[in-house]
Design a protein around this motif. Structure first.
Motif, PDB file in Angstrom:
ATOM      1  N   LEU A 104       0.827  -1.201   0.000  1.00 43.62           N
ATOM      2  CA  LEU A 104       0.000   0.000   0.000  1.00 43.62           C
ATOM      3  C   LEU A 104       0.862   1.252   0.000  1.00 43.62           C
ATOM      4  CD1 LEU A 104      -2.784  -0.857   2.572  1.00 43.62           C
ATOM      5  CD2 LEU A 104      -2.957  -0.848   0.100  1.00 43.62           C
ATOM      6  N   GLU A 105       0.290   2.336  -0.495  1.00 49.81           N
ATOM      7  CA  GLU A 105       0.982   3.607  -0.462  1.00 49.81           C
ATOM      8  C   GLU A 105       0.998   4.153   0.960  1.00 49.81           C
ATOM      9  OE1 GLU A 105      -0.929   6.131  -3.195  1.00 49.81           O
ATOM     10  OE2 GLU A 105      -0.355   5.004  -4.983  1.00 49.81           O
ATOM     11  N   LYS A 106       1.923   5.058   1.225  1.00 49.91           N
ATOM     12  CA  LYS A 106       2.080   5.593   2.572  1.00 49.91           C
ATOM     13  C   LYS A 106       0.839   6.359   3.013  1.00 49.91           C
ATOM     14  CE  LYS A 106       7.117   5.945   2.347  1.00 49.91           C
ATOM     15  NZ  LYS A 106       8.304   6.843   2.431  1.00 49.91           N
ATOM     16  N   ASP A 107       0.170   7.026   2.093  1.00 52.89           N
ATOM     17  CA  ASP A 107      -1.034   7.760   2.468  1.00 52.89           C
ATOM     18  C   ASP A 107      -2.114   6.807   2.970  1.00 52.89           C
ATOM     19  OD1 ASP A 107       0.130  10.136   1.805  1.00 52.89           O
ATOM     20  OD2 ASP A 107      -0.754  10.246  -0.202  1.00 52.89           O
ATOM     21  N   ALA A 108      -2.258   5.655   2.310  1.00 54.47           N
ATOM     22  CA  ALA A 108      -3.246   4.674   2.744  1.00 54.47           C
ATOM     23  C   ALA A 108      -2.877   4.107   4.109  1.00 54.47           C
ATOM     24  CB  ALA A 108      -3.366   3.557   1.711  1.00 54.47           C
ATOM     25  N   LEU A 109      -1.586   3.900   4.336  1.00 55.87           N
ATOM     26  CA  LEU A 109      -1.139   3.383   5.629  1.00 55.87           C
ATOM     27  C   LEU A 109      -1.376   4.411   6.729  1.00 55.87           C
ATOM     28  CD1 LEU A 109       0.154   1.031   7.092  1.00 55.87           C
ATOM     29  CD2 LEU A 109       2.402   1.972   6.531  1.00 55.87           C
ATOM     30  N   ILE A 145      -3.755   3.929  10.106  1.00 55.36           N
ATOM     31  CA  ILE A 145      -3.247   4.129  11.463  1.00 55.36           C
ATOM     32  C   ILE A 145      -4.072   5.190  12.189  1.00 55.36           C
ATOM     33  CG2 ILE A 145      -1.262   4.965  12.784  1.00 55.36           C
ATOM     34  CD1 ILE A 145       0.536   3.655  10.696  1.00 55.36           C
ATOM     35  N   SER A 146      -4.413   6.261  11.488  1.00 54.20           N
ATOM     36  CA  SER A 146      -5.192   7.330  12.125  1.00 54.20           C
ATOM     37  C   SER A 146      -6.572   6.840  12.548  1.00 54.20           C
ATOM     38  CB  SER A 146      -5.332   8.516  11.167  1.00 54.20           C
ATOM     39  OG  SER A 146      -4.065   9.054  10.836  1.00 54.20           O
ATOM     40  N   SER A 147      -7.160   5.943  11.751  1.00 54.76           N
ATOM     41  CA  SER A 147      -8.501   5.449  12.071  1.00 54.76           C
ATOM     42  C   SER A 147      -8.464   4.305  13.068  1.00 54.76           C
ATOM     43  CB  SER A 147      -9.199   4.986  10.780  1.00 54.76           C
ATOM     44  OG  SER A 147      -9.282   6.029   9.833  1.00 54.76           O
ATOM     45  N   ALA A 148      -7.472   3.408  12.935  1.00 53.71           N
ATOM     46  CA  ALA A 148      -7.424   2.209  13.769  1.00 53.71           C
ATOM     47  C   ALA A 148      -6.879   2.496  15.160  1.00 53.71           C
ATOM     48  CB  ALA A 148      -6.582   1.126  13.091  1.00 53.71           C
ATOM     49  N   MET A 149      -5.989   3.457  15.289  1.00 55.47           N
ATOM     50  CA  MET A 149      -5.378   3.751  16.588  1.00 55.47           C
ATOM     51  C   MET A 149      -5.212   5.245  16.766  1.00 55.47           C
ATOM     52  SD  MET A 149      -1.828   1.864  15.472  1.00 55.47           S
ATOM     53  CE  MET A 149      -0.889   2.437  16.843  1.00 55.47           C
ATOM     54  N   PRO A 150      -6.320   5.969  16.921  1.00 56.58           N
ATOM     55  CA  PRO A 150      -6.227   7.419  17.103  1.00 56.58           C
ATOM     56  C   PRO A 150      -5.477   7.773  18.383  1.00 56.58           C
ATOM     57  CG  PRO A 150      -8.439   6.645  17.590  1.00 56.58           C
ATOM     58  CD  PRO A 150      -7.706   5.489  16.985  1.00 56.58           C
TER      59      PRO A 150
END
Length: 625
Positions: free
Chosen positions: A258-263, A267-272
């Motif tokens: 995956l591209e870094k933006d997708a990663l 991360i922002s959604s899964a572990m705010p």
């Protein structure tokens, strides 16, 4: 998600030890700095405090420390036990194999001065990447590990609390960090795979998402949309008639990272703010694409759990699949007992409207001799009975693992027998297989296929000669494969004996030297001496094989030059071999709905090894009483 888990930072390194992605969480880091300040003020005379690094290192500092540790420890994961190369303060000095997965780095800051210990770092290797996750612990835990790295004795004494295992048991954040590392590893390698749920193939079965088009298909969840077809993928080997289908919701990522933006988005959604909430990529992807439709709000008196961001609408059904993996080490020796274990999981897919509760009695606990048992966070498990375990859960969307366990195989090994290989010359070996399949196994247990592979990682196979009693044989450069049972010839309700005598010839293993003195024959790992004067070639070969040879690769425990083995692969359907079972008629759904319940079971081989009876083999030393 384990309580109390917060992530300070994470890094992804490539195979050149360069940081290709990193993320820091300032909120968690601020808590760490406050904890360090409090600890240092309360322990003024403690010299260990100077090893506490109050700040997360830069990418260059971490990459340099990681490369230095790999050089010092001999590999990416390290030795794991104290060896002659171990130095005081290193992970291997602790003398605990878990230091191959929970590591420490000594950070040399750009300002100079003494090195600072950064611990605990969860190391997960996935494809060409190394994922490092740094969870928040208390400074006293870091100091305790620093003391372990400097202790004079090795090993963990029985009954002593000052050990790495007892230290990690006090840190639930370690488990959460492992979950984060594995989730990120699956995403960056495009290996997001949901648990397999096998169902009966039938037309117009109501499903959750539409993977036939390769999309997430959230429109099938909407209360205003019609049910979409269930995702279908064949589980049978190529050429076999499929006896069922596999339901899955995982978006098709492919093998491209995956591209870094997708990663970053995941991360922002899964572990705010550094706190893991939901590591399900399917849920995160669905929420990002569709948001939360107002038409799917649950009733006000019900609280919607985090693992179920959407409510299902469509044809209802409940699916269970028991998937067991058999691991075995077969020796056929009086002095070494065979080893056989079963690891299993119950996968579930609940296509049920609303937020119902599902309960059922899990049978077979006594006959399966369950040693380890764990459940999904949505499950509630009351007191366990002698042979039954009541389970109640509020199912999430899609496929999920309801339960994991380890058990003993009461039926005995599905494939037993022996494998012998004797070198009749330096480049030719005579071998013999004598196997028995499915002995004591009765219907409905059915073996779909069974293959045996002789592996020669350091020799190149030129040819083989031999005729098995059943099946076909093929070879490539470093293996010979015997297909005892191919797809379409299932074995049910009876046993099968199979033999395979033959010979295998290898390319010459004498080291050839070029005019410049370099080695040009990659098949050889040892430069052989002149053997013209050797009268007994068998003694010469045994002496050579019994040498204390180095491993081919520390990460591949079965690839030792002096060891030889065959690996068995198979698949069994119809029931579990541990005795674990679910009766579809005993499954209850509240509020009551008319939903068919389907149950299936499959057993596959893991590391199922037949060690050469005539050669060296590793085994676990048993205590003498």
């Amino acid at each position: 998600m384990p309580g109390g888990c917060s992530i300070r930072a994470l890094w992804i390194l490539n195979n050149f030890d360069a940081v290709v992605f990193s993320r820091r969480f300032p909120v968690v880091e601020r808590r760490w700095r406050e904890a360090c300040k409090t600890e240092n003020e309360s322990c003024i005379e403690d010299p260990i405090k100077y090893n506490v690094l109050p700040l997360v290192p830069t990418d260059s500092e971490l990459a340099s420390a990681f490369a230095e540790r790999k050089r010092r420890e001999g590999s990416v994961r390290g030795f794991g036990v104290r060896v002659s190369q171990s130095t005081e303060g290193s992970d291997s000095w602790v003398d605990d194999p878990i230091t191959r997965h929970v590591i420490g780095l000594y950070i040399d800051t750009e300002e100079g001065g003494e090195n600072h210990l950064l611990w605990p770092l969860i190391l997960h290797v996935k494809g060409p990447y190394c994922i490092l996750v740094l969870p928040q612990v208390e400074p006293r835990h870091l100091k305790a590990y620093a003391r372990l790295c400097k202790k004079s004795d090795c090993g963990n004494a029985v009954g002593v609390d000052d050990s790495l295992s007892s230290l990690l048991l006090d840190l639930p954040s370690i488990t959460g960090a492992f979950m984060v590392a594995h989730a990120i590893g699956d995403i960056i390698t495009g290996d997001v795979v949901e648990p397999e749920v096998v169902v009966s193939a039938s037309p117009s079965v109501g499903g959750l998402l539409d993977s036939l088009t390769g999309s997430i298909g959230i429109s099938g969840i909407s209360s205003r949309a019609k049910p979409v077809a269930a995702p279908v993928a064949s589980t049978a080997p190529s050429g076999a008639a499929a006896v069922g289908t596999v339901a899955s919701d995982a978006p098709k990522l492919g093998s491209r990272p995956l591209e870094k933006d997708a990663l970053r988005s995941f991360i922002s959604s899964a572990m705010p703010f550094g706190t893991p909430v939901d590591l399900s990529y399917s849920n995160i992807f669905a929420i990002k694409v569709n948001g939360f439709p107002s038409s799917e709000l649950p009733p006000q008196d019900l609280k919607q759990p985090a693992w179920k961001p959407y409510l299902y609408k469509g044809k209802q059904r409940l699916l269970f699949t028991i998937h067991e993996t058999v691991h075995a080490a077969m020796y056929d020796r009086d002095e070494i007992p065979d080893s056989l274990s079963v690891s299993g999981q119950i996968n579930c897919r609940a296509e049920l409207e609303g937020m119902p509760d599902v309960s059922f009695p899990l049978t077979g606990l006594n006959s399966a001799h369950v040693e380890v048992l764990s459940f999904h966070p949505s499950a509630q498990v009351p007191e366990q009975g002698v042979d039954k375990q009541a389970v109640m859960f509020s199912p999430p969307l899609g496929n999920f693992v309801l339960m994991r366990y380890q058990a003993i195989c009461g039926l005995g090994p599905p494939v037993k027998g022996f494998y012998q290989l004797s070198m009749v010359s330096e480049d030719e070996g005579a071998f013999l297989f004598k196997l028995c399949l499915m002995e004591s196994y009765k219907a409905p247990l059915t073996m779909e296929f069974c293959n045996v592979t002789m592996l020669f990682p350091r020799r190149r196979v030129v040819s083989f000669d031999g005729l098995p009693s059943i099946g076909t044989v093929s070879n490539n450069e470093h293996s010979v494969e015997w297909k005892i049972m191919t797809s379409g010839r299932a074995l049910t309700g009876r046993s099968l004996e199979a033999t395979f005598p033959g010979t295998v010839k290898f390319a010459p293993w004498q080291t050839q030297r070029s005019s410049s003195g370099g080695t040009v024959d990659e098949d050889s790992d040892i430069e052989t001496d002149n053997t013209n004067n050797v009268v007994n070639i068998e003694e010469f070969l045994m002496e050579k094989m019994n040498m204390d040879l180095p491993p081919v690769d520390l990460e591949e425990p079965f690839c030792w030059q002096a060891y030889n083995y065959a690996k068995v692969s198979f698949k069994i359907i119809g029931a579990s071999i541990s005795g674990m079972s679910i009766d579809p008629k005993s499954v209850s759904i509240y509020p009551a709905v008319k939903a068919p319940v389907e149950f299936s079971a499959q057993v596959t081989s893991g590391d199922y090894i037949l060690w050469n009876t005539l050669g060296k083999c590793p085994s676990v030393a048993t205590a003498k009483t």
